[in-house]
Write a protein that holds these residues in place. Sequence first.
Motif, PDB file in Angstrom:
ATOM      1  N   LYS A  62       0.852  -1.188   0.000  1.00  0.00           N
ATOM      2  CA  LYS A  62       0.000   0.000   0.000  1.00  0.00           C
ATOM      3  C   LYS A  62       0.887   1.237   0.000  1.00  0.00           C
ATOM      4  O   LYS A  62       2.060   1.188   0.367  1.00  0.00           O
ATOM      5  N   ARG A  80      -4.190  -0.676  -9.359  1.00  0.00           N
ATOM      6  CA  ARG A  80      -5.288  -0.242  -8.486  1.00  0.00           C
ATOM      7  C   ARG A  80      -6.126  -1.451  -8.081  1.00  0.00           C
ATOM      8  O   ARG A  80      -6.423  -2.318  -8.907  1.00  0.00           O
ATOM      9  N   ARG A  81      -6.492  -1.461  -6.825  1.00  0.00           N
ATOM     10  CA  ARG A  81      -7.436  -2.466  -6.339  1.00  0.00           C
ATOM     11  C   ARG A  81      -8.829  -2.033  -6.786  1.00  0.00           C
ATOM     12  O   ARG A  81      -9.039  -0.864  -7.143  1.00  0.00           O
ATOM     13  N   PRO A  82      -9.796  -2.934  -6.742  1.00  0.00           N
ATOM     14  CA  PRO A  82     -11.169  -2.546  -7.091  1.00  0.00           C
ATOM     15  C   PRO A  82     -11.668  -1.364  -6.259  1.00  0.00           C
ATOM     16  O   PRO A  82     -12.470  -0.562  -6.714  1.00  0.00           O
ATOM     17  N   SER A  83     -11.132  -1.236  -5.043  1.00  0.00           N
ATOM     18  CA  SER A  83     -11.531  -0.130  -4.169  1.00  0.00           C
ATOM     19  C   SER A  83     -10.895   1.194  -4.595  1.00  0.00           C
ATOM     20  O   SER A  83     -11.259   2.245  -4.094  1.00  0.00           O
ATOM     21  N   GLY A  84      -9.932   1.129  -5.523  1.00  0.00           N
ATOM     22  CA  GLY A  84      -9.251   2.331  -5.978  1.00  0.00           C
ATOM     23  C   GLY A  84      -7.918   2.570  -5.305  1.00  0.00           C
ATOM     24  O   GLY A  84      -7.155   3.440  -5.702  1.00  0.00           O
ATOM     25  N   TYR A  85      -7.615   1.797  -4.254  1.00  0.00           N
ATOM     26  CA  TYR A  85      -6.334   1.959  -3.564  1.00  0.00           C
ATOM     27  C   TYR A  85      -5.175   1.547  -4.458  1.00  0.00           C
ATOM     28  O   TYR A  85      -5.265   0.565  -5.196  1.00  0.00           O
TER      29      TYR A  85
END
Length: 124
Positions: free
Chosen positions: A2, A31-36
């Motif tokens: 992260k 990017r993760r699906p969460s946008g992170y």
Amino acid sequence: MKIGEVAGAAGVSVDTVRFYERRGVLPPAQRRPSGYRVFPPSAADRIRSAKALQELGFTLDEVVAALQAHDTGDATCATERWRLEAVVARLDERIEQLRRVRRNAADCLADCRAGCCRLVGEPR
């Protein structure tokens, strides 16, 4: 990793990581699906390398170019030496400029101490 983990491992702020990503020091993060953002572990090493180059006097654009040359796999000390030579030449020029400014300031101070202040244009 992260973004906060990368920042901690590299010894910089999260904002610095974002800035380096925008400027091309770091490749765009996945990017993760969460946008992170998710960075590879090598991102911290790359940031440390960039900071080390900046401490040597490289501009950010020069850092990006040097890292991109390294990424191609063709960079060697012999092929990249010119970059450091340019930094040293720029630093030498800046040192000489600062010497001139210091001489002028010291002369002005000496005049001021002698009662002829150049800052306001009339003797005191």
